[in-house]
Design a protein around this motif. Structure first.
Motif, PDB file in Angstrom:
ATOM      1  N   UNK A 632       0.895  -1.334  -0.079  1.00  0.00           N
ATOM      2  CA  UNK A 632       0.075   0.083   0.119  1.00  0.00           C
ATOM      3  C   UNK A 632       0.882   1.187   0.021  1.00  0.00           C
ATOM      4  N   UNK A 633       0.638   2.100  -1.094  1.00  0.00           N
ATOM      5  CA  UNK A 633       1.546   3.369  -0.952  1.00  0.00           C
ATOM      6  C   UNK A 633       0.626   4.500  -0.844  1.00  0.00           C
ATOM      7  N   UNK A 634       0.838   5.511   0.039  1.00  0.00           N
ATOM      8  CA  UNK A 634       0.322   6.938   0.181  1.00  0.00           C
ATOM      9  C   UNK A 634       0.691   7.715  -0.860  1.00  0.00           C
ATOM     10  N   UNK A 635       0.164   7.866  -1.801  1.00  0.00           N
ATOM     11  CA  UNK A 635       0.686   8.728  -3.015  1.00  0.00           C
ATOM     12  C   UNK A 635       0.749  10.169  -2.764  1.00  0.00           C
ATOM     13  N   UNK A 636      -0.048  10.801  -1.931  1.00  0.00           N
ATOM     14  CA  UNK A 636       0.038  12.229  -1.596  1.00  0.00           C
ATOM     15  C   UNK A 636       1.178  12.606  -0.766  1.00  0.00           C
ATOM     16  N   UNK A 637       1.516  11.696   0.009  1.00  0.00           N
ATOM     17  CA  UNK A 637       2.789  11.920   0.955  1.00  0.00           C
ATOM     18  C   UNK A 637       4.064  11.238   0.663  1.00  0.00           C
ATOM     19  N   UNK A 638       4.236  10.560  -0.352  1.00  0.00           N
ATOM     20  CA  UNK A 638       5.431   9.926  -0.573  1.00  0.00           C
ATOM     21  C   UNK A 638       5.781   9.888  -2.198  1.00  0.00           C
ATOM     22  N   UNK A 639       5.128  10.789  -2.852  1.00  0.00           N
ATOM     23  CA  UNK A 639       5.662  11.146  -4.118  1.00  0.00           C
ATOM     24  C   UNK A 639       5.144  12.660  -4.396  1.00  0.00           C
ATOM     25  N   UNK A 640       6.216  13.299  -5.485  1.00  0.00           N
ATOM     26  CA  UNK A 640       5.904  14.709  -5.598  1.00  0.00           C
ATOM     27  C   UNK A 640       4.775  15.022  -6.338  1.00  0.00           C
ATOM     28  N   UNK A 641       4.113  15.883  -5.997  1.00  0.00           N
ATOM     29  CA  UNK A 641       2.666  16.297  -6.455  1.00  0.00           C
ATOM     30  C   UNK A 641       2.821  16.893  -7.890  1.00  0.00           C
ATOM     31  N   UNK A 642       2.140  16.447  -8.570  1.00  0.00           N
ATOM     32  CA  UNK A 642       1.927  17.065 -10.179  1.00  0.00           C
ATOM     33  C   UNK A 642       3.157  16.908 -11.221  1.00  0.00           C
ATOM     34  N   UNK A 643       4.300  15.896 -10.358  1.00  0.00           N
ATOM     35  CA  UNK A 643       5.284  15.376 -11.258  1.00  0.00           C
ATOM     36  C   UNK A 643       5.079  14.273 -11.949  1.00  0.00           C
ATOM     37  N   UNK A 644       5.912  13.907 -12.942  1.00  0.00           N
ATOM     38  CA  UNK A 644       5.908  12.476 -13.729  1.00  0.00           C
ATOM     39  C   UNK A 644       6.351  11.437 -12.719  1.00  0.00           C
ATOM     40  N   UNK A 645       5.906  10.312 -12.732  1.00  0.00           N
ATOM     41  CA  UNK A 645       4.773   9.934 -13.409  1.00  0.00           C
ATOM     42  C   UNK A 645       3.455  10.004 -12.687  1.00  0.00           C
ATOM     43  N   UNK A 646       2.461   9.948 -13.310  1.00  0.00           N
ATOM     44  CA  UNK A 646       1.055   9.994 -12.817  1.00  0.00           C
ATOM     45  C   UNK A 646       0.742   8.726 -12.034  1.00  0.00           C
ATOM     46  N   UNK A 647      -0.273   8.747 -11.323  1.00  0.00           N
ATOM     47  CA  UNK A 647      -0.673   7.621 -10.289  1.00  0.00           C
ATOM     48  C   UNK A 647      -0.780   6.394 -10.846  1.00  0.00           C
ATOM     49  N   UNK A 648      -1.603   6.299 -12.148  1.00  0.00           N
ATOM     50  CA  UNK A 648      -1.938   5.274 -12.807  1.00  0.00           C
ATOM     51  C   UNK A 648      -0.453   4.450 -13.297  1.00  0.00           C
ATOM     52  N   UNK A 649       0.449   5.471 -13.992  1.00  0.00           N
ATOM     53  CA  UNK A 649       1.518   4.892 -14.278  1.00  0.00           C
ATOM     54  C   UNK A 649       2.447   4.300 -13.399  1.00  0.00           C
ATOM     55  N   UNK A 650       2.388   5.040 -12.149  1.00  0.00           N
ATOM     56  CA  UNK A 650       3.493   4.681 -11.079  1.00  0.00           C
ATOM     57  C   UNK A 650       3.028   3.282 -10.185  1.00  0.00           C
ATOM     58  N   UNK A 651       1.444   2.834 -10.099  1.00  0.00           N
ATOM     59  CA  UNK A 651       1.142   1.798  -9.614  1.00  0.00           C
ATOM     60  C   UNK A 651       1.564   0.655 -10.692  1.00  0.00           C
ATOM     61  N   UNK A 652       1.347   1.000 -12.010  1.00  0.00           N
ATOM     62  CA  UNK A 652       1.554  -0.173 -12.703  1.00  0.00           C
ATOM     63  C   UNK A 652       3.157  -0.438 -12.530  1.00  0.00           C
ATOM     64  N   UNK A 653       4.256   0.354 -12.590  1.00  0.00           N
ATOM     65  CA  UNK A 653       5.373   0.356 -12.495  1.00  0.00           C
ATOM     66  C   UNK A 653       5.857  -0.598 -11.380  1.00  0.00           C
ATOM     67  N   UNK A 654       5.149   0.060 -10.253  1.00  0.00           N
ATOM     68  CA  UNK A 654       5.230  -0.616  -8.725  1.00  0.00           C
ATOM     69  C   UNK A 654       4.984  -2.143  -8.795  1.00  0.00           C
ATOM     70  N   UNK A 655       3.865  -2.425  -9.281  1.00  0.00           N
ATOM     71  CA  UNK A 655       3.393  -3.829  -9.438  1.00  0.00           C
ATOM     72  C   UNK A 655       4.303  -4.573 -10.313  1.00  0.00           C
ATOM     73  N   UNK A 656       4.769  -4.322 -11.430  1.00  0.00           N
ATOM     74  CA  UNK A 656       5.621  -5.207 -12.194  1.00  0.00           C
ATOM     75  C   UNK A 656       7.161  -4.909 -11.634  1.00  0.00           C
ATOM     76  N   UNK A 657       7.606  -4.016 -10.740  1.00  0.00           N
ATOM     77  CA  UNK A 657       8.801  -4.214 -10.116  1.00  0.00           C
ATOM     78  C   UNK A 657       8.821  -5.215  -8.787  1.00  0.00           C
ATOM     79  N   UNK A 658       7.818  -5.123  -8.079  1.00  0.00           N
ATOM     80  CA  UNK A 658       7.810  -6.192  -7.001  1.00  0.00           C
ATOM     81  C   UNK A 658       8.019  -7.457  -7.153  1.00  0.00           C
ATOM     82  N   UNK A 659       8.732  -7.960  -6.281  1.00  0.00           N
ATOM     83  CA  UNK A 659       9.351  -9.528  -6.216  1.00  0.00           C
ATOM     84  C   UNK A 659       7.881 -10.512  -6.228  1.00  0.00           C
ATOM     85  N   UNK A 660       7.884 -11.402  -6.952  1.00  0.00           N
ATOM     86  CA  UNK A 660       7.121 -12.652  -7.097  1.00  0.00           C
ATOM     87  C   UNK A 660       6.818 -13.395  -5.804  1.00  0.00           C
ATOM     88  N   UNK A 661       5.632 -13.566  -5.249  1.00  0.00           N
ATOM     89  CA  UNK A 661       5.390 -14.286  -4.119  1.00  0.00           C
ATOM     90  C   UNK A 661       4.633 -15.635  -4.602  1.00  0.00           C
TER      91      UNK A 661
END
Length: 734
Positions: A632-661
């Motif tokens: 779970x990521x709090x986007x407001x507190x731990x990303x730069x607001x109005x900066x690239x990437x947007x939330x939809x792209x960030x969550x996609x990249x995060x999900x691809x980056x995490x290790x398999x379980x």
């Protein structure tokens, strides 16, 4: 107090503020501060620099900066000495003049030309008339009428019928005819376009038009010749597509009226038949609507002379008749049969065999036929797409297919800027806000220019219930819509759009909208198929299908190059997301220098994404519920607001980056009042939201989009909503 020469409203000059933007100005001042900011002026290209174009406006020079030009400076088809039109944006205290772009680059596209200031306007002479032949009429600076001289006004009748050279001898006007001119150069009362006579020696050399009122000595002769004229057969009907071979000939065309534009001089009718569209100029008197009973979509028969004005075909209309009854029905039947045949794609094969796309092949053909028919009918095509990679790939593919068709169909050189418009959306849906803006523009164009209602093509949006209100607003005004979406559609959209292309609505699996749009573009215009072969592969972030990798390789693209293009387009889509960036996006996809252009932008993409990912991963909140691992990521507190990437792209990249379980893994990105979910196992986000909305009625939980959409809620209930989402998804996946 006078009246506006365009709309008739009371005004302190010849034109009101509302319509001042519809007029061009010829500058007769001496200093930069004599210019008026906001007005469009006629100028002459003085020279070029790396940063823009210098344009002379009378005796002063301004700079049209390259940032104001909607294309690459190098591709601008201007040469020193060319006459152009520019807007004065600002005049600085030091005399520097900032200029802006004018989409109208021909005087006939304005509704008149005004002298600025009128008291300095030169007298019209024969040379001026010859130089401005075929232009709209000139009117003086919009000052109070009492301060203007009649010599500042030149009617279209004077300019349109002026011969290229003055007659060698001058003759007296016939007995009983009205005086052809008055001393100030204006047309006298009673002058018409039936005959031309010359002024008596010593008064003026201007050739003008004779009176329509026959005198007693000529009336009997007119009666004698009337029977002969009636017996003369009308000119042969010629298809619009063949008019280039008929220059200088008088012809008959039959078709429908696609649009009507009233200029300061003639009325311009856009006439369409089964082979094309052409401008037909008809003159009543300066700024007065010719054939006022003719409306858009009327079936007409028009007689006129084919001419070429400034490189463009045009018909000078001598007669126009609205066809009704059997005659009108016969023309409509002929046009309908020909248009349906022309609109249906000749080649209905896909770019490459793909079972996931084949399930909607019939829908793709129907969509392509609808789009092609809009071009044939001179109906603008508005492409609305999400400001995402998928949206840009599919939207730009359609634009690539449409531009050549529009150039072939319409005689005017700038038709591509009028008949196709690609507009990115602010959100992921075509909601009522977006539709309201489109309908407002559509109604204004219809009211001011008699323009047909556009066809709206919604790309990567419009297939869920969030878009139904917008689509229904279009339907109220009989504006047709085509929806192309590779994601999850719902039943509501299938009954709202006129044509829906969605694999999931047809019982198939989702595909990238970039893939779907590329196949559609190939059906719209088979001549650009070779240009589209690499686009489907550019729309995938991972696990590209081998069929599309092979298709891209055959077009000369390796996968590393496609990765660079994909990343570069994604980054550029984020900035100025409301702009289409036509030339820049086209360069990234097709320019021979796209490798050198895409690579550095791709590096910027990677740097920005990695920076955000590094911060986000360090602040993930790990949860384990019933064997399901949540990040779970709090986007407001731990990303730069109005900066690239947007939330939809960030969550996609995060999900691809995490290790398999061993078990399912879910990534949740939470903003102030919304969250997005990505899961290694299918999760229907919409049904999750509907369940939570019942459990937390005070939280304002609202599903947005399809099963892979987002969940909105009241920000004060964020913690309760996040806990409820985690529990609900865990119970579904465990």
């Amino acid at each position: 107090m006078g009246t506006c020469i365009i709309c008739g409203k009371p005004t302190d000059g010849r034109i009101c503020k509302t319509h001042e933007e519809d007029a061009s100005f010829t500058f007769h001042g001496d200093r930069p501060d004599d210019l008026t900011a906001g007005r469009y002026y006629r100028g002459v290209v003085d020279g070029f620099a790396e940063f823009g174009v210098f344009v002379d406006i009378g005796p002063v020079t301004g700079l049209l900066h390259r940032s104001e030009i909607p294309q690459r400076l190098e591709s601008l088809d201007w040469d020193p000495g060319d006459e152009v039109f520019v807007q004065v944006l600002q005049v600085h205290d030091n005399g520097n003049i900032d200029l802006g772009w004018s989409i109208r680059q021909k005087e006939r596209e304005f509704r008149g030309n005004l002298h600025d200031p009128p008291e300095a306007a030169p007298e019209t002479d024969a040379d001026d008339d010859e130089e401005t032949e075929g232009r709209s009429s000139s009117i003086s600076e919009p000052k109070p009428v009492e301060t203007e001289s009649e010599s500042d006004f030149t009617t279209a009748a004077e300019t349109a019928t002026e011969p290229e050279t003055a007659p060698e001898t001058e003759t007296e006007p016939e007995s009983g005819s009205a005086e052809s001119t008055v001393s100030d150069g204006t047309v006298a009362d009673g002058a018409t376009d039936t005959e031309t006579v010359t002024e008596p020696v010593g008064e003026t050399d201007d050739v003008v038009e004779d009176s329509t009122e026959p005198d007693e000595t000529t009336e009997s002769a007119a009666v004698e010749t009337d029977t002969t004229e009636r017996e003369t057969p009308p000119p042969e009907r010629v298809e619009i597509g063949q008019l280039a071979d008929e220059i200088g000939e008088t012809v008959t065309v039959e078709g429908t009226v696609a649009g009507i534009r009233q200029t300061g001089g003639p009325t311009i009718f856009d006439v369409t038949d089964e082979t094309g569209t052409i401008d037909c100029a008809a003159f009543e008197e300066a700024g007065v609507r010719a054939y006022p009973d003719v409306d858009v979509d009327d079936v007409i028969r028009l007689v006129g002379e084919v001419e070429r004005r400034r490189g463009e075909l045009q018909i000078e209309t001598s007669d126009l008749e609205v066809l009704t009854g059997d005659d009108g029905q016969a023309v409509l039947a002929r046009l309908e049969a020909a248009m349906e045949e022309r609109a249906t794609p000749a080649d209905t094969s896909l770019l490459v065999d793909d079972p996931e796309v084949s399930v909607v092949l019939e829908d793709l053909v129907a969509a392509a036929t609808t789009i092609r028919r809009a071009v044939i009918e001179a109906r603008p095509v508005i492409v609305r797409h999400t400001a995402t990679l998928d949206g840009y790939v599919a939207g730009t593919a359609l634009e690539r297919a449409l531009l050549p068709l529009i150039r072939e169909e319409h005689a005017q050189s700038d038709a591509e800027y009028h008949y196709v418009d690609r507009r990115p959306l602010d959100d992921e849906f075509y909601d009522v806000e977006a539709a309201t803006g489109d309908v407002t523009d559509m109604l204004e164009a219809a009211d001011r220019h008699d323009e047909k209602h556009p066809l709206f093509v919604l790309v990567d949006a419009g297939s869920t219930r969030e878009s139904t209100d917008g689509l229904e607003l279009l339907d109220i005004y009989d504006a047709k819509s085509v929806v192309v979406d590779g994601g999850y559609a719902d039943a509501a959209a299938a009954t709202t759009a006129d044509v829906l292309v969605s694999p999931t609505a047809a019982g198939g699996d989702p595909v990238t909208t970039g893939t779907l749009g590329s196949h559609l573009a190939a059906l719209v215009n088979q001549d650009v198929r070779a240009d589209l072969r690499h686009l489907p592969a550019a729309s995938y972030w991972d696990e590209r299908p081998a069929r599309y990798e092979d298709l891209a390789a055959a077009a000369g693209y390796d996968m590393d190059a496609l990765d660079d293009i994909r990343d570069a387009v994604t980054l550029e889509a984020f900035y100025q997301s409301y702009e289409d960036k036509r030339e820049l996006i086209a360069d990234l996809f097709w320019d021979e220098r796209n490798a050198s252009l895409a690579a550095p932008i791709s590096e910027q993409f990677s740097e920005k994404l990695e920076s955000q990912l590094e911060t986000a991963i360090a602040h993930l909140e790990a949860r384990n519920e019933s064997g399901v691992v949540f990040d779970v990521l709090n986007v407001d507190e731990y990303t730069h607001r109005y900066d690239f990437p947007p939330a939809a792209l960030l969550v996609d990249a995060l999900h691809r980056r995490r290790e398999a379980t061993d078990g399912p893994r879910v990534t949740v990105a939470v903003k102030r009042d919304e969250l997005r979910v990505r899961s290694t196992r299918p999760v229907n986000v919409r049904t999750v939201a509907e369940t939570i909305a019942q459990a937390l009625p005070q939280a304002g939980v609202t599903p947005r989009g399809g099963r892979d959409g987002r969940i909105e809620f009241l920000s004060g209930e964020r913690e309760a909503v996040v806990d409820a989402v985690v529990d609900e998804i865990a119970s579904r996946l465990s």
